[in-house]
Design a protein around this motif. Structure first.
Motif, PDB file in Angstrom:
ATOM      1  N   TRP A 117       0.862  -1.131  -0.066  1.00 34.37           N
ATOM      2  CA  TRP A 117      -0.173  -0.068  -0.025  1.00 34.37           C
ATOM      3  C   TRP A 117       0.812   1.188   0.009  1.00 34.37           C
ATOM      4  CZ3 TRP A 117      -4.863  -0.424   3.677  1.00 34.37           C
ATOM      5  CH2 TRP A 117      -5.533  -1.485   3.267  1.00 34.37           C
ATOM      6  N   ARG A 118       0.493   1.992  -0.732  1.00 33.69           N
ATOM      7  CA  ARG A 118       1.070   3.726  -0.519  1.00 33.69           C
ATOM      8  C   ARG A 118      -0.079   4.507  -0.762  1.00 33.69           C
ATOM      9  NH1 ARG A 118       1.552   6.072  -5.609  1.00 33.69           N
ATOM     10  NH2 ARG A 118       1.177   4.574  -7.340  1.00 33.69           N
ATOM     11  N   LEU A 119      -0.017   5.845  -0.137  1.00 35.69           N
ATOM     12  CA  LEU A 119      -0.763   6.950  -0.383  1.00 35.69           C
ATOM     13  C   LEU A 119      -0.578   7.584  -1.560  1.00 35.69           C
ATOM     14  CD1 LEU A 119      -3.170   8.367   1.142  1.00 35.69           C
ATOM     15  CD2 LEU A 119      -1.366   9.976   1.580  1.00 35.69           C
ATOM     16  N   ASP A 120      -1.446   7.732  -2.498  1.00 30.87           N
ATOM     17  CA  ASP A 120      -1.172   8.020  -3.919  1.00 30.87           C
ATOM     18  C   ASP A 120      -1.615   9.498  -4.170  1.00 30.87           C
ATOM     19  OD1 ASP A 120      -0.824   7.937  -6.726  1.00 30.87           O
ATOM     20  OD2 ASP A 120      -2.722   6.911  -7.277  1.00 30.87           O
ATOM     21  N   GLY A 121      -1.104  10.162  -5.170  1.00 31.65           N
ATOM     22  CA  GLY A 121      -1.497  11.512  -5.535  1.00 31.65           C
ATOM     23  C   GLY A 121      -2.806  12.015  -5.371  1.00 31.65           C
ATOM     24  N   VAL A 131      -5.578   5.656  -1.495  1.00 27.83           N
ATOM     25  CA  VAL A 131      -4.728   4.761  -1.136  1.00 27.83           C
ATOM     26  C   VAL A 131      -4.580   3.384  -2.330  1.00 27.83           C
ATOM     27  CG1 VAL A 131      -4.085   2.543   0.507  1.00 27.83           C
ATOM     28  CG2 VAL A 131      -5.150   4.661   1.176  1.00 27.83           C
ATOM     29  N   SER A 132      -3.441   3.633  -2.628  1.00 28.21           N
ATOM     30  CA  SER A 132      -2.977   2.665  -3.800  1.00 28.21           C
ATOM     31  C   SER A 132      -2.033   1.479  -3.599  1.00 28.21           C
ATOM     32  CB  SER A 132      -2.551   3.644  -5.126  1.00 28.21           C
ATOM     33  OG  SER A 132      -2.675   2.679  -6.401  1.00 28.21           O
ATOM     34  N   THR A 133      -1.356   0.775  -4.634  1.00 28.28           N
ATOM     35  CA  THR A 133      -0.312   0.074  -4.390  1.00 28.28           C
ATOM     36  C   THR A 133       0.856   0.483  -5.356  1.00 28.28           C
ATOM     37  OG1 THR A 133      -1.165  -1.330  -6.175  1.00 28.28           O
ATOM     38  CG2 THR A 133      -2.039  -1.897  -3.958  1.00 28.28           C
ATOM     39  N   GLY A 134       1.968  -0.638  -5.190  1.00 26.28           N
ATOM     40  CA  GLY A 134       3.072  -0.058  -5.853  1.00 26.28           C
ATOM     41  C   GLY A 134       4.070   0.502  -4.884  1.00 26.28           C
ATOM     42  N   GLY A 135       3.804   0.294  -3.605  1.00 23.07           N
ATOM     43  CA  GLY A 135       4.812   1.094  -2.664  1.00 23.07           C
ATOM     44  C   GLY A 135       5.794   0.057  -2.480  1.00 23.07           C
ATOM     45  N   VAL A 136       6.995   0.274  -1.535  1.00 20.22           N
ATOM     46  CA  VAL A 136       8.063  -0.097  -1.401  1.00 20.22           C
ATOM     47  C   VAL A 136       8.122  -0.738   0.064  1.00 20.22           C
ATOM     48  CG1 VAL A 136      10.504  -0.078  -1.024  1.00 20.22           C
ATOM     49  CG2 VAL A 136       9.434   1.455  -2.628  1.00 20.22           C
ATOM     50  N   LEU A 137       8.404  -2.164   0.423  1.00 17.92           N
ATOM     51  CA  LEU A 137       8.501  -2.688   1.559  1.00 17.92           C
ATOM     52  C   LEU A 137       9.783  -2.397   2.395  1.00 17.92           C
ATOM     53  CD1 LEU A 137       6.722  -4.903   3.152  1.00 17.92           C
ATOM     54  CD2 LEU A 137       7.938  -6.551   2.155  1.00 17.92           C
ATOM     55  N   SER A 141      12.075   5.785   5.762  1.00 11.56           N
ATOM     56  CA  SER A 141      12.714   7.159   5.389  1.00 11.56           C
ATOM     57  C   SER A 141      11.856   7.909   4.789  1.00 11.56           C
ATOM     58  CB  SER A 141      14.035   6.789   4.753  1.00 11.56           C
ATOM     59  OG  SER A 141      13.756   6.348   3.245  1.00 11.56           O
ATOM     60  N   GLY A 142      12.501   9.077   4.481  1.00 11.21           N
ATOM     61  CA  GLY A 142      11.446  10.078   3.657  1.00 11.21           C
ATOM     62  C   GLY A 142      11.502   9.813   2.204  1.00 11.21           C
ATOM     63  N   ALA A 143      12.059   8.708   1.566  1.00  4.43           N
ATOM     64  CA  ALA A 143      12.039   8.354   0.274  1.00  4.43           C
ATOM     65  C   ALA A 143      10.769   7.267   0.191  1.00  4.43           C
ATOM     66  CB  ALA A 143      13.043   7.547  -0.104  1.00  4.43           C
ATOM     67  N   THR A 144      10.300   6.829   1.503  1.00  2.99           N
ATOM     68  CA  THR A 144       9.249   5.916   1.320  1.00  2.99           C
ATOM     69  C   THR A 144       7.976   6.406   2.464  1.00  2.99           C
ATOM     70  OG1 THR A 144      10.257   4.750   3.180  1.00  2.99           O
ATOM     71  CG2 THR A 144      10.882   3.992   0.911  1.00  2.99           C
ATOM     72  N   ILE A 145       8.050   7.894   2.594  1.00  2.00           N
ATOM     73  CA  ILE A 145       7.212   8.243   3.388  1.00  2.00           C
ATOM     74  C   ILE A 145       5.580   7.842   3.189  1.00  2.00           C
ATOM     75  CG2 ILE A 145       6.728  10.299   2.252  1.00  2.00           C
ATOM     76  CD1 ILE A 145       7.052  10.140   5.837  1.00  2.00           C
ATOM     77  N   ALA A 193      -9.528   5.984   0.903  1.00  2.00           N
ATOM     78  CA  ALA A 193      -8.910   7.349   0.735  1.00  2.00           C
ATOM     79  C   ALA A 193      -8.679   8.059   2.138  1.00  2.00           C
ATOM     80  CB  ALA A 193      -9.920   8.087   0.136  1.00  2.00           C
ATOM     81  N   LEU A 194      -7.834   9.185   2.077  1.00  2.00           N
ATOM     82  CA  LEU A 194      -7.523   9.761   3.315  1.00  2.00           C
ATOM     83  C   LEU A 194      -8.497  10.952   3.588  1.00  2.00           C
ATOM     84  CD1 LEU A 194      -5.097  10.224   5.493  1.00  2.00           C
ATOM     85  CD2 LEU A 194      -4.175  11.943   3.955  1.00  2.00           C
ATOM     86  N   ASN A 195      -8.576  11.241   4.996  1.00  2.00           N
ATOM     87  CA  ASN A 195      -9.423  12.225   5.481  1.00  2.00           C
ATOM     88  C   ASN A 195     -10.881  12.402   4.641  1.00  2.00           C
ATOM     89  OD1 ASN A 195      -7.905  12.973   7.564  1.00  2.00           O
ATOM     90  ND2 ASN A 195      -6.645  14.329   6.149  1.00  2.00           N
TER      91      ASN A 195
END
Length: 207
Positions: A117-121, A131-137, A141-145, A193-195
Motif C-alpha cells: 500500500w501507498r498513499l497516492d497523489g 490508497v493505491s499499491t506499488g509501494g516499497v516494503l 525514510s523520507g523516500a518511502t514516506i 482514501a484519506l480524510n
C-alpha cells in the motif's frame, strides 16, 4: 504559583503524556479471536459495521489500469484479499498500536508493481488522496514516506480499530495526517482514501 511549583507541574505533565503515549504504542493489536496480530501473517481487514460493504481488495486505478487501488468489496459476504503487516523492524513478531507499518496484499496482481500500500497523489477531479499499491516494503525514510500506515484503537470498542496515515519514519517530513475512510463513486466503487470525514472502522480476521 511559585516558579519551582510551576516547573514541577509542567514536567509532571510532560512525563505523564510521554508515559501514556508509550503505553499506547506498546499495546499489541488483537484480531477478532483475541489473538495478537503477527508480523507476516495473512489477515482479512473487515468492516465493523455490517451491511455496508465487505473486505478490501485490489481494483483498477482511477486514470489507468495500473497501479491498482485499494477498494472495499460491495458485498459484506466477500472478505476481499488478505494482507500482511510489516513493522519498521521486520524482526518484531507482533503488530503494535500506533506503530508505523507496511500493509501488503497477499494476492497476485495483474500489474508489474508491488501490492504494498501507498498513499497516492490527488485524484484528478476531487483532489482526494487515495490508497493505491506499488509501494516499497521496508526502508523507513523520507523516500518511502507514502508507504507507512498505522493501526489505532477505537475508544470503548474491543478489538475494533481504524487505519491511519501519519508516518513517523522521517523526522523532517510533514505528511498530511488523517484517518482512512471509504469514498463511494458514482459507479459504486468504494475506494479507500484519506480524510473522508468518517474513519473506516475495521477488525482483523486471520486468513
Amino acid at each position: 504559583m511559585k516558579p519551582s511549583v510551576f516547573l514541577f507541574s509542567f514536567l509532571l505533565i510532560l512525563v505523564t503524556n510521554h508515559l501514556v503515549a508509550s503505553a499506547a504504542s506498546n499495546r499489541v493489536v488483537l484480531d477478532i479471536d483475541e489473538k495478537e496480530l503477527r508480523t507476516g501473517t495473512n489477515y482479512f481487514i473487515l468492516p465493523v459495521v455490517r451491511g455496508n460493504g465487505g473486505g478490501l481488495k485490489l481494483y483498477s486505478g482511477r486514470t489507468s489500469q495500473c497501479p491498482l487501488d485499494v477498494v472495499q468489496e460491495p458485498n459484506e459476504v466477500n472478505r476481499g484479499i488478505p494482507v500482511t503487516f510489516t513493522p519498521t523492524n521486520p524482526r518484531e513478531p507482533t503488530i503494535r498500536v500506533s506503530s508505523d507499518l507496511n500493509i501488503k496484499f497477499s494476492g497476485a496482481s495483474i500489474c508489474a508493481q508491488s501490492t504494498v500500500w501507498r498513499l497516492d497523489g490527488k485524484g484528478a477531479a476531487s483532489g482526494q488522496l487515495f490508497v493505491s499499491t506499488g509501494g516499497v516494503l521496508g526502508n523507513p525514510s523520507g523516500a518511502t514516506i507514502s508507504n507507512w500506515f498505522r493501526i489505532e484503537k477505537l475508544q470503548g470498542r474491543n478489538n475494533n480499530y481504524k487505519l491511519v496515515y501519519c508516518p513517523r519514519v522521517c523526522n523532517t517530513c510533514k505528511p498530511v495526517c488523517g484517518d482512512l475512510g471509504i469514498v463511494i463513486e458514482k459507479s459504486g466503487t468504494r475506494r479507500l482514501a484519506l480524510n473522508t470525514g468518517k474513519p473506516f472502522q475495521v477488525l482483523f480476521k486471520k486468513a
